[in-house]
Design a protein around this motif. Structure first.
Motif, short mmCIF file in Angstrom:
data_model
loop_
_atom_site.label_atom_id
_atom_site.label_comp_id
_atom_site.label_asym_id
_atom_site.label_seq_id
_atom_site.Cartn_x
_atom_site.Cartn_y
_atom_site.Cartn_z
N ARG A 215 -62.96 43.95 -45.31
CA ARG A 215 -64.12 44.65 -44.74
C ARG A 215 -65.14 45.02 -45.81
NH1 ARG A 215 -59.87 48.40 -41.66
NH2 ARG A 215 -59.57 47.21 -39.72
N THR A 218 -67.87 41.41 -50.77
CA THR A 218 -69.20 40.81 -50.82
C THR A 218 -69.14 39.33 -50.45
OG1 THR A 218 -68.87 40.40 -53.19
CG2 THR A 218 -70.07 42.39 -52.57
N GLY A 246 -65.58 40.89 -38.48
CA GLY A 246 -66.42 42.07 -38.57
C GLY A 246 -66.97 42.38 -39.94
N THR A 247 -66.47 41.71 -40.99
CA THR A 247 -66.94 42.02 -42.33
C THR A 247 -68.42 41.67 -42.48
OG1 THR A 247 -66.60 41.63 -44.69
CG2 THR A 247 -66.24 39.76 -43.24
N SER A 248 -69.11 42.45 -43.30
CA SER A 248 -70.52 42.15 -43.57
C SER A 248 -70.67 41.00 -44.56
CB SER A 248 -71.23 43.40 -44.11
OG SER A 248 -70.61 43.84 -45.30
N ARG A 250 -70.26 37.19 -46.06
CA ARG A 250 -70.20 35.85 -45.51
C ARG A 250 -68.81 35.27 -45.79
NH1 ARG A 250 -74.39 32.62 -44.07
NH2 ARG A 250 -73.75 30.82 -45.33
N ASP A 290 -68.66 31.73 -41.53
CA ASP A 290 -70.12 31.68 -41.58
C ASP A 290 -70.58 30.37 -42.20
OD1 ASP A 290 -70.84 34.41 -40.63
OD2 ASP A 290 -69.63 34.99 -42.36
#
Length: 333
Positions: A215, A218, A246-248, A250, A290
């Motif tokens: 989570r 980077t 859900g992680t921000s 990529r 992603d």
């Protein structure tokens, strides 16, 4: 902090390249002397697969963890003997006595780690805590098991009229050794798998810090090697797949065709009616990806199938591939 989920030879190889790249960026000393404690934060967290851990001779072996502990970024030249790492004398003796199967050939350092690990497990120490004792963080690289609960991948094969479950490592050794090389079990090595399961998965949970690492990352790199017996089991742990979605960060997948493979992946994928291709393997993980790095020849086909994923051509050289993964994540070094 970057995160890589490492399962099998391909996952370990890419994790080693990422660790080399990122620890160098932190100014990792080249003379074998550590930087002062706390001089830098974590650059890379390696989440090591545990689905192919195995108990033999009463000892708990963790192939992914033990192999990753030897990557240069984590190696303490003052603590580990290169002689032990190159010697198989103990294994040869155990095999000769019939106490260790011939398809499993740990070196003396693997056995030393297993002895220490088994002693501490018996005393109630968790695998995560044992990992810190055996492989403390170094040069900004941290090694974490994906689960503290035992989970073991097994491959079910048809042998005559019966079905037999073999540990994934035993089956892989038979699959890759060829007919007549499977030992006393006869011709089981030639049997096609009909099912792959993970014993203990329903009771297992991610080890402490695994979900937080994903989570808060980077970049998350997913080498899609051992997609059924390794990475697929990791993503079956409660919350891991949701954390990846859900992680921000990529999430960058890497095709197994770009990485070293053990040779049994094609057969295990057939149990899911899939082939060992960038497209078929990518389809298993498309919901969390992603970006996806694939061989240049596969780009058009993968793009046509995985329309929601950014597909990029990538090199096979491991150092260049590690850099390409970071570039795809937007955190190029």
């Amino acid at each position: 902090m970057d995160v890589v989920l490492a399962c099998g030879p391909g996952g370990r190889a890419l994790a080693a390249s990422l660790a080399s790249l990122l620890s160098t960026d932190l100014g990792r000393p080249t003379d074998g002397v550590d930087a002062p404690e706390g001089a830098h934060g974590d650059a890379l967290t390696i989440l090591a697969g545990t689905a192919e851990d195995i108990t033999l001779c009463g000892l708990r072996f963790c192939p992914d963890l033990d192999a990753l502990a030897r990557i240069p970024a984590l190696t303490d030249p003052n603590a580990e003997s290169t002689d032990a790492a190159s010697s198989h004398g103990v294994a040869a003796a155990l095999t000769g006595w019939g106490a260790l199967p011939a398809w499993f050939a740990p070196d003396d350092l693997d056995i030393a780690r297993a002895v220490a690990r088994s002693r501490w497990l018996a005393a109630g120490v968790t695998p995560s805590e044992i990992g810190l004792r055996l492989t403390p963080p170094r040069h900004g690289v941290r090694l974490v098991p994906t689960s503290d609960r035992p989970v073991e991948s097994h491959v079910v094969v048809e042998h005559g009229e019966e079905r037999v479950a073999l540990h994934a490592l035993e089956w892989a050794s038979r699959e890759t050794s060829g007919p007549g090389q499977g030992g006393a079990e006869g011709d089981r090595e030639a049997a096609s798998p009909v099912q792959v399961g993970a014993a203990g998965l329903t009771e297992a949970t991610p080890a402490p810090g695994v979900l937080d690492a994903i989570r808060g990352a980077t970049t998350v790199v997913l080498p899609l090697t051992n997609p059924v017996t390794g990475l697929g089991v990791v993503l079956g742990l409660p919350g891991v797949r949701d954390a990846l979605r859900g992680t921000s960060a990529r999430v960058v997948g890497v095709s197994p065709l770009l990485l070293p493979t053990r040779g049994d992946e094609e057969a295990t994928l057939r149990t899911l009616d899939l082939r060992h291709t960038s497209s078929d393997v990518g389809s298993l993980f498309a919901d969390v990806l992603d970006a996806y790095l694939v061989p240049e020849a596969d780009v058009d086909g993968v793009r046509a199938r995985l329309r929601e994923v950014e597909v990029r051509p990538a090199p096979t050289d491991l150092a260049a591939l590690a850099s390409a993964a970071l570039t795809a994540s937007g955190s190029a070094r």
